[in-house]
Design a protein around this motif. Structure first.
Motif, PDB file in Angstrom:
ATOM      1  N   TYR A   1       4.216   2.216 -14.083  1.00 11.86           N
ATOM      2  CA  TYR A   1       4.204   3.090 -13.126  1.00 11.86           C
ATOM      3  C   TYR A   1       3.718   4.508 -13.645  1.00 11.86           C
ATOM      4  O   TYR A   1       3.723   4.678 -14.963  1.00 11.86           O
ATOM      5  CB  TYR A   1       5.715   3.396 -12.391  1.00 11.86           C
TER       6      TYR A   1
ATOM      7  N   GLU B   1       2.564   5.888  -8.326  1.00  9.84           N
ATOM      8  CA  GLU B   1       1.907   4.713  -8.486  1.00  9.84           C
ATOM      9  C   GLU B   1       2.912   3.605  -9.160  1.00  9.84           C
ATOM     10  O   GLU B   1       3.249   4.026 -10.495  1.00  9.84           O
ATOM     11  CB  GLU B   1       0.535   4.543  -8.837  1.00  9.84           C
TER      12      GLU B   1
ATOM     13  N   SER C   1      -4.375  -4.714  -2.453  1.00 10.63           N
ATOM     14  CA  SER C   1      -3.510  -4.922  -3.482  1.00 10.63           C
ATOM     15  C   SER C   1      -3.550  -6.376  -3.890  1.00 10.63           C
ATOM     16  O   SER C   1      -2.783  -7.065  -4.775  1.00 10.63           O
ATOM     17  CB  SER C   1      -2.146  -4.289  -3.754  1.00 10.63           C
TER      18      SER C   1
END
Length: 739
Positions: A503, A569, A706
């Motif tokens: 992340y 993210e 994604s």
């Protein structure tokens, strides 16, 4: 502690420890699977998935909480216990706070502080031993560019019917130039019953011969006589039927009449004639219905209304009314009544008078053919199929319902006696386009797990036309009631364990200071020890020692300061299992940080509420007693029964509770609805290389990019239950790679 259980087994591959299933599939045959790298696996039937790591078809292992792991007698797949994959120093940093219930008070209470202080002291000492400076291991490692794991799948087989003629099997029954042969329409009946003088029976004659002989093509007009064999069976019944037809034709001023019992005399053409009746109705001057009390009546069908309602329950009578000439009334002749005074029923009132069980739906179809309310082709097919499957028939071919529907549409494929009911419908849908009906249908989440494919009731209460296909298309129809869908985006589900999640966080001056202090802590401590050995530097050593001890005491707080906070993210993962959301977060990130949320509307089991600010907040689905009861029943569910699973989506930091028979090993994105994307959760039957729909969930649109696209995927609507027995009697499934 499960490592010491007597039933826990060790193996070299991850996960290293697992428990055998309590049930196993019967060994009826050896099966073969060819993967994306052309490796061939043969063996007994068992639960497998396609590994995102190497593309092999691997045994399915599902991680489970203690209660389910210990009760393994009802599963056909292996189970393993849950492992905490977060860094040890993060678990230690969050351990002092694990006993605090933040849902009740929001903050530690006076009762929590004694234990908190004790655990804080222990954690501080252990953190110093475990780590001297924090590294990036807490963030995990990025893979696939941050996208979901792909599904390395390819379908090597032939379709039964392909959209493109070049993909057809040249050894099949059809010529290569006929991928989905279309039946030609008939412009007029082949045979009619032509009227003669009063009192003389009608003359059954070939229409072309009649036109040639009498040169009266312009005078050719006929009525269509609709009846049911339930009411007219014997030779005497059919004689009365001809009397009714004769009188009706004379009353209508027609030259002839068409009746099914006499106007299809050629046995070699009988099959095609039956399915071309729709063209005969369209060319008729009018429609009349002949009814009679059925022989050996045990239901008290003794009035015209009851006889007519019995007639309307038959599948083949339904399109006869819909296709009757628009704007004309339908005349009903009753056996034994005055043939000069038939009952007249307005076509737009027929549904309310005769089709009482589905009058509201049938009326829409009548209005469509009357030109009062034009339906789209998708609406037409959906509503007509629903009505047809509510009616009775004596099956002639498995696809009779679809062949009855075929008469309502413009393009009609040729009848294939080898077609199943679904294959007949799929070929009909392909021939007519039908607004991508099959692409929409596969995205429906069945309201009832056992509902048949033709039932389009959606658990999300959406209509079929609410679902929009996403650049996907049907490439063909397979042999086993499945479709070959092209253009799906796909994501693998990891069931065997959690994995570290990479992340990105925004840095701040607090985090930089905390990181610097922790990194210098171990070095300062060592320097302090050295300085204490010399009298001249003892004072400096004492100061540095105190400083390092303070850092040691603050280490849990500093670590939480560094790694807590919002994430910008995350690496996208689909993890599968069932456990509470706080426990999920502890297993992945090392503690409860408030990052994971329940989805408000991704599943039929999702729940939500409006807060004081008018915002939609996702709730724990088990707060609903009905869902909580499903969870309890699912813990002891066996093969073929519904279980409860949780899909953990780290891309969106959400958890979704859903119901399915088998753990979905992947999700295929194929449709959009209501501002979200529909993803189809599929199990994998490796023996036929077929994905089967287990559930359908909804995911936010932003995650479409994604997931990577995969080529053609064979997907079925309902997976059959393979025979199974206790594993001690059947034995474990075995197989080997042969190529």
């Amino acid at each position: 502690m499960h490592l010491f259980d007597a039933y826990t087994i060790f193996k070299w591959q991850m996960p290293n420890f697992y428990r055998k299933p309590g049930l196993a599939y019967q060994k009826l045959a050896q099966h073969r699977h060819r993967d994306i790298f052309d490796r061939v696996w043969t063996g007994d039937y068992d639960d497998r998935y396609i590994s995102a790591w190497d593309g092999r078809v691997s045994k399915l292992v599902v991680q489970a909480v203690d209660e389910i792991y210990d009760n393994n007698v009802t599963s056909t797949h292996r189970r393993t216990f849950i492992r905490n994959i977060s860094p040890l120093f993060m678990r230690l940093a969050n351990w002092p706070f694990n006993h605090i219930d933040y849902t009740k008070t929001g903050n530690p209470t006076s009762e929590d502080y004694p234990l908190l202080c004790l655990k804080w002291f222990i954690a501080s000492c252990l953190i110093t031993m475990v780590i001297s400076s924090p590294t990036g291991v807490a963030e995990g490692t990025s893979r696939n560019g941050g996208m979901y794991d792909l599904v390395p799948y390819v379908y090597h087989g032939y379709p039964k019917v392909a959209r493109n003629v070049r993909e057809m099997d040249r050894t099949s029954g059809y010529a290569v130039s006929q991928t989905n042969p279309i039946a030609e329409r008939v412009l007029r009946p082949r045979y009619l019953c032509f009227l003669r003088e009063h009192g003389e029976p009608a003359m059954i004659m070939n229409v072309e011969e009649w036109i040639t002989q009498y040169k009266r093509e312009r005078d050719l007009s006929y009525i269509f006589v609709a009846y049911t064999a339930e009411q007219f069976q014997s030779t005497e019944d059919l004689m009365v039927l001809h009397q009714i037809a004769d009188a009706a034709a004379r009353n209508a001023g027609a030259t002839a009449y068409w009746v099914g019992c006499s106007c299809m005399p050629d046995p070699s053409e009988l099959t095609q004639d039956v399915y071309r009746i729709c063209d005969i109705i369209r060319g008729a001057q009018s429609l009349i219905i002949a009814v009679s009390r059925p022989p050996n009546d045990m239901q008290g069908i003794n009035t015209t209304d009851l006889m007519l309602q019995q007639w309307g329950q038959r599948i083949w009578t339904f399109p006869e009314v819909l296709l009757a000439p628009a704007g004309k009334e339908i005349k009903v002749y009753t056996r034994g009544s005055d043939f000069m005074q038939p009952i007249i029923v307005a076509k737009n009132q027929f549904a309310a008078k005769v089709w009482k069980n589905d009058a509201h739906i049938a009326r829409q179809l009548i209005d469509h053919y009357e030109g009062n309310l034009i339906l789209s082709q998708l609406e037409l097919v959906t509503l007509a199929l629903e009505c047809l499957h509510k009616r009775q028939t004596t099956q002639y071919l498995p696809g009779d319902h679809s062949y009855a529907l075929m008469g309502l549409l413009r393009v009609r494929p040729q009848i294939d006696p080898t077609d199943s009911a679904f294959q007949a419908f799929a070929r009909l849908s392909l021939a007519n386009g039908s607004d991508q009906l099959l692409e929409r249908l596969i995205c429906v989440n069945p309201k009832n797990p056992n509902q048949p494919w033709h039932c389009m009731e959606d658990a999300f209460e959406s209509k079929l036309w609410d679902i929009l296909p996403l650049d996907v298309g049907i490439a063909g129809i397979a042999e086993d009631d499945s479709i070959i869908l092209d253009g799906c985006r796909a994501a693998n589900v990891r069931w065997k364990s959690f994995a570290p999640v990479a992340y990105t966080r925004r840095d701040s001056w607090k985090r930089m200071i905390a990181r610097t202090m922790l990194r210098l802590g171990g070095v300062v401590f060592l320097i302090a020890i050295v300085l204490l050995l010399f009298p001249l530097t003892m004072i400096v050593g004492v100061v540095l020692l105190v400083y390092s001890i303070i850092l040691m005491a603050l280490s849990p707080w500093l670590l939480r300061l560094i790694y807590l906070g919002k994430l910008w993210e995350q690496q996208c993962w689909f993890f599968g299992k069932y456990m509470e959301i706080d426990a999920i977060e502890r297993q992945i990130f090392g503690g409860r940080m408030g990052r994971m949320k329940w989805t408000p509307a991704a599943s039929p089991l999702s729940r939500h509420h409006r807060n004081e600010h008018g915002e939609c907040i996702g709730d724990d689905p088990t707060s609903d007693p009905m869902v909580a009861d499903m969870v309890q029943r699912g813990k002891t569910a066996g093969p073929g029964e519904q279980r409860i699973f949780t899909l953990v989506d780290t891309g969106n930091m959400t958890a979704t509770l859903f119901q399915a028979e088998r753990p979905p090993v992947c999700f295929l994105m194929a449709g959009a609805e209501g501002g979200m994307r529909r993803i189809i959760g599929c199990s994998y039957d490796w023996s036929t290389a077929t994905f089967y729909r287990e559930t359908v969930l909804r995911i936010e649109t932003k995650f479409e990019d994604s997931m990577k696209r995969i080529s053609r995927v064979k997907i079925g609507f309902k997976r059959k239950q393979h025979p199974f027995d206790v594993i001690d009697q059947v034995g474990e499934a075995y197989g080997q790679q042969v190529e």
